[in-house]
Write a protein that holds these residues in place. Sequence first.
Motif, short mmCIF file in Angstrom:
data_model
loop_
_atom_site.label_atom_id
_atom_site.label_comp_id
_atom_site.label_asym_id
_atom_site.label_seq_id
_atom_site.Cartn_x
_atom_site.Cartn_y
_atom_site.Cartn_z
N ALA A 7 0.85 -1.20 0.00
CA ALA A 7 0.00 0.00 0.00
C ALA A 7 0.88 1.24 0.00
CB ALA A 7 -0.93 0.01 1.21
N LYS A 52 -7.15 9.28 1.79
CA LYS A 52 -7.38 9.79 0.44
C LYS A 52 -8.29 11.02 0.42
CE LYS A 52 -8.57 7.69 -4.03
NZ LYS A 52 -8.97 6.40 -4.65
N ALA A 106 -4.67 -2.27 -6.30
CA ALA A 106 -4.91 -2.31 -4.85
C ALA A 106 -3.87 -1.51 -4.08
CB ALA A 106 -4.91 -3.77 -4.38
N THR A 153 -2.43 1.20 -4.71
CA THR A 153 -2.56 2.65 -4.80
C THR A 153 -3.96 3.15 -4.42
OG1 THR A 153 -3.06 2.39 -7.17
CG2 THR A 153 -0.78 2.85 -6.55
N ARG A 154 -4.69 2.35 -3.69
CA ARG A 154 -6.07 2.70 -3.36
C ARG A 154 -6.18 3.99 -2.57
NH1 ARG A 154 -10.70 -1.36 -0.87
NH2 ARG A 154 -12.42 0.14 -1.01
N GLU A 155 -5.18 4.32 -1.72
CA GLU A 155 -5.24 5.53 -0.90
C GLU A 155 -4.62 6.74 -1.59
OE1 GLU A 155 -6.84 6.30 1.91
OE2 GLU A 155 -7.78 4.35 1.56
#
Length: 479
Positions: free
Chosen positions: A114, A122, A318, A320-322
């Motif tokens: 992550a 985010k 996944a 880079t979701r934040e």
Amino acid sequence: MTASERLPVAVVGAGPVGLAAAAHLIERGLPVKVYEAGETVGASVRSWGHVRLFSPWEFNVDPAARAILLRHGWQEPPADVYPTGSDLVGAYLGPLAETPELAAVVETGTSVSAIGRQGLDKVVTNGREARPFALAVTDKTGRRRRDLARAVIDASGTWTNPNPMGAGGMLAEGEGDLAGRISYRIPDVLGRDRTAYAGLTTLVVGAGHSAANVLLDLARLAERSPASQMVWVTRSTNLARVFGGGAADQLAARGELGSSLRSLVESGRVTLVTGFWVTAVRAEGEGLVVEGETAEGVRSLGPVDRIVAVTGQRPDLAMTRELRLELDPWLESTRALGPLIDPNQHSCGTVYPHGHRELSHPEPGFYTAGIKSYGRAPTFLMVTGYEQVRSIAAAIAGDIEAADAVELKLPETGVCSTSRPDEVGAASSCCGGPAPAVLDACCVQDQVAKAEIGQGCGCGPSPVPTPARPQVSCCGKAA
């Protein structure tokens, strides 16, 4: 330097493009840290080490990496020789990672799960740009830690995230249960994987260069083991792109790959089934049966012994979701690149020169590079990634003039998306037809664009707006 500027630039992935990014950052005197999930650099390349690239060495060595290697007595391979994946690792990536400059910054067996902003999720905007990036890292011992970085270059690629065989982008019915009998890579059927394919019937799904390599290897296997048989299944009924431009392809080996595949099909040694959309796979006795939709209705193929599904890859988002990313809605490439590389519109090999601006996101300091920047789009060449990270490194260093001075001229395929199969190798009607031979342009639209704005059109169809991309012309500029 501020405290944040003293932090390293994090590069995720130690493949050709990730190591090139590190080389450019090092040459600019910037601290860098490279994270590679595999046990060695070039781990994904090693998995297809038996495959020969269709681009020679002159396109596969990054300039900054070359400079570092030459300082340590490296003997550069001949520019016109075509390396295998194993050659690329053994003669280039491995030696590069062993130089003192790279050895000090590359950490293998280390995954990044992550990436976010330190202390901010985010949603939070206020003060976001001033916060360093925080990476959730797991090293080869299993120890978890948080690393901070001033900027991040995601060069993690897509190789480890293959598309499923199902035509709808999801697993076909039964595919997950039978995954152990389906290969999603390019098997080494002439080497380590020979016993799994010799004397058996193999069904190959896909219509790209990977499928071409598999089929040609299976044909060679059949010469030694005559009982071996092949079935080739494609969704498309137009195979012009994989058959290629033949002698018109500016990469001779790529043209030869397509021509050899065409000859194989014409010889009748492979059973070709086009217009077949895989919906299910099931076991039948010791074999596998594949079901799919066709223009005539549902059809079953088989039983076969093995299936090779080489239907491309997609980015794993996944990690880079934040982060605040801006991606193309269907390619999942960086949004600015989407109109330039969309396979629905482009296939001539020409890509509009692009750099840090097209590879950035609303998250300042985060860049996607390499094949992951293309998302689900095919036909990425390493030389594209090398120019991408050169521009990104310059931008991070504050040298915006150098970052914006992007130069990228790729070898053209000799076939455009508007060509019919029987037109392959002939002058294409793409972008209004071929440009006059005396001009450095691939077609009329390219000539006009270069004359008017100093940059080419990307060799797509005529710039007719569609509901899907109403704001973009074929040149990648605002319509």
